[in-house]
Design an enzyme around this catalytic site. Structure first.
Site, mmCIF file in Angstrom:
data_model
loop_
_atom_site.group_PDB
_atom_site.id
_atom_site.type_symbol
_atom_site.label_atom_id
_atom_site.label_comp_id
_atom_site.label_asym_id
_atom_site.label_seq_id
_atom_site.Cartn_x
_atom_site.Cartn_y
_atom_site.Cartn_z
ATOM 1 N N ASP A 48 -2.008 11.157 -2.060
ATOM 2 C CA ASP A 48 -2.227 9.981 -3.047
ATOM 3 C C ASP A 48 -2.232 10.660 -4.468
ATOM 4 O O ASP A 48 -1.822 9.978 -5.495
ATOM 5 C CB ASP A 48 -3.418 9.107 -2.886
ATOM 6 C CG ASP A 48 -3.202 8.117 -1.670
ATOM 7 O OD1 ASP A 48 -3.329 8.853 -0.596
ATOM 8 O OD2 ASP A 48 -2.514 7.223 -1.893
ATOM 9 N N ARG A 97 -6.106 0.128 -7.917
ATOM 10 C CA ARG A 97 -6.678 1.314 -7.164
ATOM 11 C C ARG A 97 -6.792 2.421 -8.152
ATOM 12 O O ARG A 97 -5.682 2.997 -8.902
ATOM 13 C CB ARG A 97 -5.644 1.433 -6.297
ATOM 14 C CG ARG A 97 -4.878 0.265 -5.300
ATOM 15 C CD ARG A 97 -5.910 -0.158 -4.084
ATOM 16 N NE ARG A 97 -6.471 0.885 -3.133
ATOM 17 C CZ ARG A 97 -5.630 1.419 -2.173
ATOM 18 N NH1 ARG A 97 -4.693 0.757 -1.564
ATOM 19 N NH2 ARG A 97 -6.204 2.261 -1.392
ATOM 20 N N ARG A 133 0.747 -1.324 -0.201
ATOM 21 C CA ARG A 133 -0.160 -0.040 -0.028
ATOM 22 C C ARG A 133 0.884 1.366 0.041
ATOM 23 O O ARG A 133 2.112 1.130 0.039
ATOM 24 C CB ARG A 133 -0.841 0.109 1.130
ATOM 25 C CG ARG A 133 -0.317 -0.280 2.518
ATOM 26 C CD ARG A 133 -0.995 0.280 3.639
ATOM 27 N NE ARG A 133 -0.590 1.710 3.442
ATOM 28 C CZ ARG A 133 0.313 2.478 4.056
ATOM 29 N NH1 ARG A 133 1.562 1.713 4.394
ATOM 30 N NH2 ARG A 133 0.406 3.764 3.757
ATOM 31 N N GLY A 134 0.084 2.392 -0.322
ATOM 32 C CA GLY A 134 0.987 3.779 -0.408
ATOM 33 C C GLY A 134 1.050 4.107 -1.559
ATOM 34 O O GLY A 134 1.802 3.063 -2.472
ATOM 35 N N ALA A 135 0.776 5.317 -2.048
ATOM 36 C CA ALA A 135 0.884 5.681 -3.528
ATOM 37 C C ALA A 135 2.270 5.424 -4.106
ATOM 38 O O ALA A 135 2.277 4.706 -5.160
ATOM 39 C CB ALA A 135 0.318 7.054 -3.750
ATOM 40 N N GLN A 146 -3.468 2.155 9.580
ATOM 41 C CA GLN A 146 -2.232 2.211 9.030
ATOM 42 C C GLN A 146 -1.444 3.194 10.079
ATOM 43 O O GLN A 146 -0.319 2.679 10.388
ATOM 44 C CB GLN A 146 -2.166 2.828 7.765
ATOM 45 C CG GLN A 146 -2.778 2.018 6.482
ATOM 46 C CD GLN A 146 -4.348 2.368 6.324
ATOM 47 O OE1 GLN A 146 -5.091 2.796 7.179
ATOM 48 N NE2 GLN A 146 -4.491 2.239 5.119
ATOM 49 N N ASN A 199 -6.346 12.423 -0.385
ATOM 50 C CA ASN A 199 -5.353 11.579 0.391
ATOM 51 C C ASN A 199 -6.233 10.818 1.281
ATOM 52 O O ASN A 199 -7.419 10.777 1.157
ATOM 53 C CB ASN A 199 -4.580 12.403 1.178
ATOM 54 C CG ASN A 199 -3.351 11.704 2.044
ATOM 55 O OD1 ASN A 199 -2.742 10.702 1.562
ATOM 56 N ND2 ASN A 199 -3.402 11.952 3.434
#
Lengths: 355, 355
Positions: free
Chosen positions: A239, A94, A51-53, A198, A249
């Site tokens: 994001d 995503r 995960r995480g852009a 998170q 975000n």
């Protein structure tokens, strides 16, 4: 790729697979899983083990490289055709973050310029490795710029997790780590960030590992800590950032931004240029709605009454008037953002989409 | 006490014990526990098996009655002495809500006026039963006034749980139930209300039971749903309301109020007169900080990294300028609240503290 920091690395290229930190197991277990196909990668992204852009972009780039290497195609045309199909699959994992599209377009663009199948395979892998390498360098440069905003005695509120969402060091948390390593006496207040926690699971893990003093709060406590004067800066990731400074975000960011404005607390966003989207308008951005079970359960245990329906938007939109500054690897963008963002993206030399 | 509504009742006087709904078991199990002494009652209040400002007041009143009935004392003086000691213990269980102090003072005040031990025992029990009875009547009257604010098509955001926190019907949720029973087409958005998840566990249970359409969100989604125009009224309860209209309520309320103001959404507070404190200033109100394990865990499962410290304020403070109106059993208080609250408390005939 060389380890440039003391930070935990989230992704390694292993020749015939992508090895990634399984973020769904943290903080109780630091374990890596091997993604052996683009399908594995797509699944890991969808389920948020990855995960995480920025990290999603890197893993997707590697997944395209893996596809090229595993393909039996012998011509550039055939290979590009296959990569385009996989590009579509990965792109749909995503819908909101920009780095995914940016990284996929960059690798595909490189493939399209190849002269033969062999060169394509090498070039595509090299591009993916470069994207991963650049991510670490980008974060370190971003963190250095951002650290100029952080002073001794600051208590910084951060949301979600912005460290393990990159290859190394992180974006917003990278600024915090770099400032702390510079010897600044700072503290962090981390929001738990429901539904996926998170903040509680990952940000606490990173801050603990680094020795940075911090306290955890629930998302509903943001107003309380601000009203009590316990926070003097907010620092979050993004994001996607639009040309006018609109920040997309993790869900909860907008709520924090409104409260920060109300309490005259600076609201800083850390976003590498790969996150900046100079083309889209806010209406063009699809906000991902995830499975409502993420809200109805915590760690597999049901919390709500049977028959309950939940909303689960994964992101929200923070308008530019709530944003104090946007920290990038090329500098700090101040309002008016339509000027400053464009300028700092240009400095980066990174093109928007097709390279 | 007669069942005046179709609502689930949270407390029954059983002669030698207090039977209370165990709210820690909901929504998976509707079960009652017997409190056989004031110590049992104090423990149930502290651990939040019994919760909600009005209900805490009622259970504490019954606990004083239980003390008087169980005592071997033969004189009014001895009995009053014992009750004063227990009063101190019960008072210290939860420091923030007003109803607890109000109910305890009311029962103790009655005891102090007794002429002999027998009369004292009868009178104290009668007073506690009256407080419980009045709570239901109060909620029904409050709900009727409040329903004048609710229109067809409203989507009402509510926080925490305000139904099972009373003897029956509830405060904010009572307004919603009454409006729905009047045939109004309404929907509810319920916040999960971390750390204790009263919204996810209890409000969903009540709304489901009533057949009112609703959706659950995490606390960080409040800004999102408001920005999307999905909410047109906010309706919450209160643990204490000060003379100027300052509202002390479950942590997260202030965050919601700031967002409601930003989006020009009316922010209504449902608070019986027993919640109104015309004497204290905001500095006098102790905000309870609860055990940090409530934040570090969910349903007994640890969510944060080992060594994490959490903040756990149970309430926050919403200043009067964010409050549109306060609904009471005697009518609806509009600004300026220093005038309207005092007037509506006077109409109730319920004195402030010592009756």
């Amino acid at each position: 790729v060389v380890d440039l920091t003391d930070d935990l690395r989230t992704v390694y290229w292993r020749g015939s697979s992508i090895e990634v930190l399984d973020q769904s197991k943290l903080p109780s277990k630091v374990s890596y899983i091997k993604l052996k196909s683009y399908e594995d990668a797509a699944e890991a992204i969808k389920t948020m083990r990855v995960r995480g852009a920025p990290l999603i972009g890197v893993v997707a780039a590697f997944a395209l490289a893996l596809t090229a290497l595993q393909s039996r195609a012998t011509s550039v045309n055939q290979l590009v055709e296959e990569l385009r199909k996989v590009h579509v699959v990965l792109r749909s994992t995503r819908p909101t973050g920009r780095n995914l599209f940016w990284a996929l377009d960059r690798v595909l663009g490189r493939a399209e310029r190849a002269e033969n199948a062999g060169e394509l395979r090498n070039a595509v892998l090299a591009e993916a490795l470069k994207i991963a390498e650049e991510d670490v360098e980008t974060n370190l440069a971003l963190a250095k710029h951002g650290s100029s905003l952080i002073e001794n005695g600051d208590v910084i509120l951060t949301h979600c997790n912005t460290g393990l969402g990159t290859v190394e060091h992180g974006t917003a948390i990278g600024v915090i780590k770099t400032s702390f390593r510079q010897g600044k006496k700072i503290e962090v207040i981390a929001t738990e960030t429901r539904p996926q926690l998170q903040g509680a699971r990952l940000t606490t893990f990173e801050l603990k590992r680094e020795g940075i003093p911090f306290r955890l709060i629930t998302d509903g406590m943001v107003g309380f800590v601000m009203a009590k004067g316990m926070v003097n800066k907010v620092l979050v990731g993004a994001d996607r950032v639009l040309k006018d400074g609109t920040v997309i975000n993790k869900i909860g960011t907008y709520t924090i931004a409104v409260l920060a404005k109300k309490h005259s607390i600076p609201f800083y966003v850390a976003a590498p240029t790969s996150t900046i989207d100079l083309e889209s308008n806010v209406e063009d951005v699809a906000i991902e709605f995830r499975d409502q079970n993420e809200v109805l359960t915590v760690k597999g245990q049901r919390i709500a009454c049977e028959g309950t329906e939940a909303l689960n938007p994964a992101f929200d939109v923070t308008p530019q008037e709530l944003v104090t500054a946007i920290v990038m690897e090329t500098g700090i963008a101040h309002p008016p953002f339509d000027v400053s963002l464009r300028k700092l993206v240009k400095v980066s030399g990174k093109s928007q989409f097709q390279p």
